[in-house]
Design a protein around this motif. Structure first.
Motif, PDB file in Angstrom:
ATOM      1  N   GLU A 239      -6.088 -42.778 -47.634  1.00 40.91           N
ATOM      2  CA  GLU A 239      -5.511 -44.021 -47.109  1.00 40.91           C
ATOM      3  C   GLU A 239      -6.360 -44.638 -45.991  1.00 40.91           C
ATOM      4  O   GLU A 239      -6.080 -45.731 -45.531  1.00 40.91           O
ATOM      5  CB  GLU A 239      -4.087 -43.745 -46.599  1.00 40.91           C
ATOM      6  CG  GLU A 239      -3.096 -43.511 -47.745  1.00 40.91           C
ATOM      7  CD  GLU A 239      -1.732 -43.004 -47.292  1.00 40.91           C
ATOM      8  OE1 GLU A 239      -1.561 -42.738 -46.089  1.00 40.91           O
ATOM      9  OE2 GLU A 239      -0.842 -42.860 -48.158  1.00 40.91           O
ATOM     10  N   PHE A 243      -8.349 -49.271 -44.308  1.00 43.14           N
ATOM     11  CA  PHE A 243      -8.379 -49.808 -42.946  1.00 43.14           C
ATOM     12  C   PHE A 243      -9.810 -50.001 -42.455  1.00 43.14           C
ATOM     13  O   PHE A 243     -10.126 -50.990 -41.815  1.00 43.14           O
ATOM     14  CB  PHE A 243      -7.604 -48.890 -42.000  1.00 43.14           C
ATOM     15  CG  PHE A 243      -6.125 -48.894 -42.251  1.00 43.14           C
ATOM     16  CD1 PHE A 243      -5.335 -49.918 -41.746  1.00 43.14           C
ATOM     17  CD2 PHE A 243      -5.515 -47.916 -43.002  1.00 43.14           C
ATOM     18  CE1 PHE A 243      -3.966 -49.950 -41.982  1.00 43.14           C
ATOM     19  CE2 PHE A 243      -4.150 -47.928 -43.249  1.00 43.14           C
ATOM     20  CZ  PHE A 243      -3.372 -48.950 -42.736  1.00 43.14           C
TER      21      PHE A 243
ATOM     22  N   ALA C  23       6.480 -52.992 -35.531  1.00 39.47           N
ATOM     23  CA  ALA C  23       6.532 -52.260 -36.805  1.00 39.47           C
ATOM     24  C   ALA C  23       5.570 -51.083 -36.821  1.00 39.47           C
ATOM     25  O   ALA C  23       5.688 -50.190 -37.651  1.00 39.47           O
ATOM     26  CB  ALA C  23       6.230 -53.205 -37.965  1.00 39.47           C
TER      27      ALA C  23
ATOM     28  N   PRO D  48       4.109 -43.037 -46.574  1.00 40.31           N
ATOM     29  CA  PRO D  48       3.225 -43.698 -47.549  1.00 40.31           C
ATOM     30  C   PRO D  48       3.484 -45.196 -47.667  1.00 40.31           C
ATOM     31  O   PRO D  48       2.539 -45.980 -47.739  1.00 40.31           O
ATOM     32  CB  PRO D  48       3.523 -42.970 -48.871  1.00 40.31           C
ATOM     33  CG  PRO D  48       4.667 -42.055 -48.610  1.00 40.31           C
ATOM     34  CD  PRO D  48       4.807 -41.888 -47.145  1.00 40.31           C
ATOM     35  N   ASN D  51       2.552 -47.217 -44.450  1.00 34.13           N
ATOM     36  CA  ASN D  51       1.103 -47.443 -44.403  1.00 34.13           C
ATOM     37  C   ASN D  51       0.709 -48.876 -44.739  1.00 34.13           C
ATOM     38  O   ASN D  51      -0.356 -49.347 -44.339  1.00 34.13           O
ATOM     39  CB  ASN D  51       0.463 -46.463 -45.403  1.00 34.13           C
ATOM     40  CG  ASN D  51      -1.036 -46.490 -45.397  1.00 34.13           C
ATOM     41  OD1 ASN D  51      -1.632 -46.488 -44.326  1.00 34.13           O
ATOM     42  ND2 ASN D  51      -1.650 -46.508 -46.568  1.00 34.13           N
ATOM     43  N   TRP D  52       1.542 -49.605 -45.466  1.00 32.14           N
ATOM     44  CA  TRP D  52       1.196 -50.969 -45.880  1.00 32.14           C
ATOM     45  C   TRP D  52       1.943 -52.053 -45.117  1.00 32.14           C
ATOM     46  O   TRP D  52       1.735 -53.241 -45.371  1.00 32.14           O
ATOM     47  CB  TRP D  52       1.418 -51.126 -47.391  1.00 32.14           C
ATOM     48  CG  TRP D  52       0.310 -50.464 -48.142  1.00 32.14           C
ATOM     49  CD1 TRP D  52       0.261 -49.177 -48.592  1.00 32.14           C
ATOM     50  CD2 TRP D  52      -0.965 -51.041 -48.458  1.00 32.14           C
ATOM     51  NE1 TRP D  52      -0.958 -48.916 -49.175  1.00 32.14           N
ATOM     52  CE2 TRP D  52      -1.724 -50.042 -49.109  1.00 32.14           C
ATOM     53  CE3 TRP D  52      -1.543 -52.300 -48.251  1.00 32.14           C
ATOM     54  CZ2 TRP D  52      -3.024 -50.263 -49.560  1.00 32.14           C
ATOM     55  CZ3 TRP D  52      -2.839 -52.517 -48.708  1.00 32.14           C
ATOM     56  CH2 TRP D  52      -3.565 -51.508 -49.350  1.00 32.14           C
ATOM     57  N   ILE D  53       2.819 -51.686 -44.198  1.00 33.55           N
ATOM     58  CA  ILE D  53       3.584 -52.711 -43.482  1.00 33.55           C
ATOM     59  C   ILE D  53       2.651 -53.700 -42.791  1.00 33.55           C
ATOM     60  O   ILE D  53       2.814 -54.917 -42.886  1.00 33.55           O
ATOM     61  CB  ILE D  53       4.542 -52.080 -42.452  1.00 33.55           C
ATOM     62  CG1 ILE D  53       5.685 -51.347 -43.164  1.00 33.55           C
ATOM     63  CG2 ILE D  53       5.115 -53.153 -41.514  1.00 33.55           C
ATOM     64  CD1 ILE D  53       6.630 -50.603 -42.230  1.00 33.55           C
TER      65      ILE D  53
END
Lengths: 260, 312, 260, 312
Positions: A239, A243, C23, D48, D51-53
């Motif tokens: 992951e 980024f 967030a 998981p 991770n995309w927020i």
């Protein structure tokens, strides 16, 4: 895409991703000499990436350029080892008081440059003359990277109790990722078949010797391998790469028609 | 008094003072302050530009930027070494920086807000620094003058690179041109302030001149910088943000507007936009690195002990 | 752009930037109830941003949409307070063992929501009816945000020695950024002139009362102001907004023609 | 024995066991294990998708995703509460998670690699979870069955949202379609494994069935999931990555290929791609939050003492 282009991209992606990571220490190192040393490693890697992407662009033809290949390819197109995209922190919580752990950086640079001294040495005989020339240049650079990271590995391993524990944790964290070196990928086999690439599995015994020797001197224990073998070089990443790339590519992509 | 006379004579003859030479305490102190301040500036100066390394828009520009920031680290390193020849330790100098006692160039307390800032810092900030530093290549203290010769050489290279990067952007898209103009708007006045307060208000100048540590006055350097920069701005095609900026035939120089010295002093006194952040970044890097330095020291001691055991 | 559109964008940018920051705790909070609470705050803020951008898009006309305004404007076009874009860490090194400091998050949410209860309350009388409606809805939400952050401010201030020191450090770090609330901006004055906006400086005494009261209860000392007044609402940001936006906008910008 | 008989009778009558009721120790232990494992899965499962927020490609999708991850936190919270009715503390349950003793759903040890994964997790992962969980709404332990009713309701909503997000992407650009297909390719087999090993190899099933804690067998649930999903995949326009997948007229079910159980067990046993990272992320969040929890406790005590002083 030709086998050669794919192989060049694999090598280039490795270099650019680790170059990007090493540069993150610039201005934040433990001592100014290390800021300089890691900037130097980064600079060498970016330089290697440029030559490799340039050569890939030649092979690919069309409107490919080094920057299009570095800045306008998406995550799954990147073929770097997963090891190289990880952030500088150890998985072992408790030691890492900060989000940047120098031990992790050193262990990764050591594990990777121990491989690349062997890879570049072998690639000097590549049937692709440009790649052979890049290999000769890169070999000199990576020998320095290996010496630098090996020296620090020993200092940290044979330093204080804390540094020993930290660098051992980093080693335990990162070593499993090196299993990816030895797996087959269609890109590598194709390049080996044409005499352009080197069979990395054939270098394993030499790599083991380099690594085990340094670990012994550093009084570190090589962890037994169990578990998951990463597949970054096949385009299946962690992951973290997303980024890294979104930051690296943000400006270039915001101005797709610009020249810098 | 005899030593003092010898020292004065050497200074008057434009000779060099070397580390082993006798020197007055005030001279030593002034030099330590100035050299360490310069070293600190190089180290802190790595941060605003370093901020853009990860986002450099091409691999070539990324390499140039890393190399430049690396050079700044190198300057810091040999300026610390030059200061150490005066009998201070790097650790003490760093402590002074981290505790806020020592200063560094105030220009690095402003943020880098777009990619053009990297070019502008090369062109204007390094340009102003060179103006300040070239005279120091003839400074009376040998190690400092030799360090400055190397620093100035590399800074000139950086300045040309910065200017070239801006030239390329000015030939590019409208957005790129706007970035350059925005960047110059933000940095211009801050660069003029880099030469320090007007001569009338500058406390250290006279003694510094006498000792050959400072060689040209703040206002003269500032004027020289402006006179050199205006034509470059024209070639570049950007507007310098000063409506009062115009050629004065009589003086043979450009006239320019009022510098906002309040803003300058606010920043110098710790209240610029990034002072706290720059300093805390350095302190954090130093603290986070403690275990690494400890390990290197511990390992070196172990090595030594092992060597002694073998010898015994 | 009309004064109203600019004003709506200022309010929307505030909400989206702080929503994005809050967030970041999702999955990483100190206790699951706080993950949920901050997600809730974030959700409210993103919701406010959506309504405000939608209304701005209506006022602007043409092909403006909420997502074009959030995802395809560059850094200097953003008009949020600098306070809201800062990472969750205190400037005071030594307390912050981690890169995410909950004290910083709480203090920021408190300082901002103490302002916004007053702003939204006043904006219920806005001459722009849509904005007045958004204000009425947002007021309810921000009252909860204020209560949540105020409660934690007091818990942390009047908790342990460590929590007291941390939250005081966060307050010392963040309070200077609130000076930006009280400065004039052409965008705000124009909106005040048309009766669309509220004069924020006129709310200062009430804000001071809200803040001082909570600080007293939290046994915290309000730092004297000296120094730099930030200008985020004029488009002059800190170095942090660029990173926040490049991450936030990366996917949308990689696919400019996509609908999600 | 009398209590046991009463308990058995209640179970046989499909009645509910409540916290204050007597229950066999093994029943209690099995429930604690199952409920806490489910709670841990919700908490780890926030990562998981979380991770995309920050990169959600529209504000609407960002809001939907935050709300969804928030719901998962909520599920975790009330499942922990349900477990607490069995006489364990949340702190102990978290310790078991953090030390690696307790398990959580293995599916969360795989990475989310593109935005479509957010939709796919809703559609397939939540879809599989619902298949597993719907029977638990009729589970014999009251607090658990009530918690599951709420969880299943919300999960169904998430599943529809996930599917809808994928539908929109499949109507979009070629890159968007490719993302969805890539995502489904990565998740399909892992979702089939979520139903657990084939019935023949499943150790806890029989007793769980007897107690009304488990109500349908792994293989039956898996078949039901496949039969429900294949038509949805067709509507979506993606290809499920199983060449053996085809309708078996005779069985009235879809046949499907071999699941890679080696990979499943490797991941369950701690060696999946993200096991270490997920766990260390949770441990870090917990450790970093210690001072916050300590402060809340200290403040509550102070408040109490002040109240007592006033009362005295």
């Amino acid at each position: 895409m030709s086998a050669t282009a794919n192989y060049l991209l694999h090598l280039a992606d490795n270099a650019v991703v680790l170059g990007q990571r090493n540069a993150e220490w610039c201005g934040h190192g433990p001592v100014i000499e290390e800021d300089i040393a890691l900037a130097n490693v980064s600079l060498d890697l970016i330089g290697q990436a440029r030559l490799l992407y340039q050569q890939a662009a030649v092979v690919l033809g069309g409107d490919a350029t080094e920057d299009k290949l570095a800045y306008f390819r998406d995550e799954p197109e990147f073929r770097n080892y997963t090891l190289l995209e990880l952030p500088h922190r150890s998985a072992l919580v408790g030691y890492a008081k900060s989000d940047m752990d120098y031990g992790t950086t050193i262990v990764r640079n050591f594990l990777y440059s121990a491989l690349m001294v062997l890879v570049w040495e072998a690639l000097q005989q590549s049937k692709d003359e440009q790649l052979a020339a890049i290999a000769a240049k890169s070999l000199k650079e990576v020998r320095y990277h290996l010496r630098h990271s090996r020296d620090w590995l020993i200092r940290l391993g044979d330093g204080t109790d804390e540094s020993h524990a930290r660098v051992q944790a980093a080693l335990d964290h990162l070593m499993p990722y090196t299993e990816e070196f030895w797996t087959d990928s269609s890109i590598e086999s194709a390049a080996v078949a044409t005499g352009v690439g080197v069979s990395v599995p054939s270098l394993r015994a030499q790599w083991d010797a380099l690594v085990n020797d340094a670990l012994a001197e550093a009084t570190l224990v090589r962890p037994a391998f169990e578990g998951y073998i990463t597949e970054g070089k096949q385009g299946l990443h962690s992951e973290h790469l997303g980024f890294l790339l979104s930051e690296m590519q943000s400006l270039a992509r915001a101005h797709p028609n610009a020249t810098w | 008094p005899e030593l003092m006379a010898k020292f004065d004579a050497r200074i008057d003859a434009d000779g060099r003072i070397e580390p082993q030479d006798w020197m007055p305490d005030a001279y030593r102190k002034t030099l330590v302050r100035q050299i360490s301040q310069h070293a600190h500036s190089e180290i802190v100066g790595m941060l605003p530009e370093g901020n853009w390394i990860s986002r450099a828009p091409s691999l070539k520009r990324k390499a140039i930027l890393i190399a430049k920031v690396q050079d700044e680290g190198g300057h810091g390193q040999y300026l610390y070494s030059a200061a150490e020849t005066l009998g201070v330790s790097r650790a003490d100098l760093l402590d002074a920086l981290h505790s806020g006692k020592a200063k560094y160039s105030s220009i690095f307390n402003y943020p880098t807000l777009n990619w053009a800032d990297v070019g502008t810092i090369g062109w204007l900030v390094d340009g102003a620094a060179i103006m300040n530093q070239v005279p120091l290549c003839r400074c009376s203290y040998g190690p400092y003058s030799r360090a400055m010769i190397r620093v100035c050489k590399e800074e000139s290279f950086h300045q040309r690179q910065g200017y070239e990067a801006l030239l390329v952007m000015m030939r590019g898209t409208d957005e790129q041109k706007a970035m350059v103009q925005d960047s110059v708007n933000r940095w211009w006045w801050k660069c003029l302030a880099m030469f320090g307060p007007p001569d009338a208000d500058s406390p250290h100048s006279a003694q510094g001149m006498r000792w050959g540590i400072k060689r040209v006055s703040n206002d003269d350097l500032r004027q020289k910088f402006i006179d050199a920069t205006v034509p470059q701005a024209k070639v570049l095609g950007i507007t310098l943000p000063d409506p009062d900026l115009k050629w004065n035939e009589e003086r043979g120089h450009y006239d320019y507007g009022q510098i906002d010295w309040d803003e300058f002093w606010t920043t110098v006194n710790g209240n610029g936009p990034c002072n706290k952040e720059r300093l805390s970044t350095r302190v954090k890097a130093h603290n986070d690195g403690q275990w690494v330095r400890d390990a290197a020291l511990a390992h070196a001691r172990k090595q030594q002990q092992r060597a002694m055991k073998e010898a015994a």
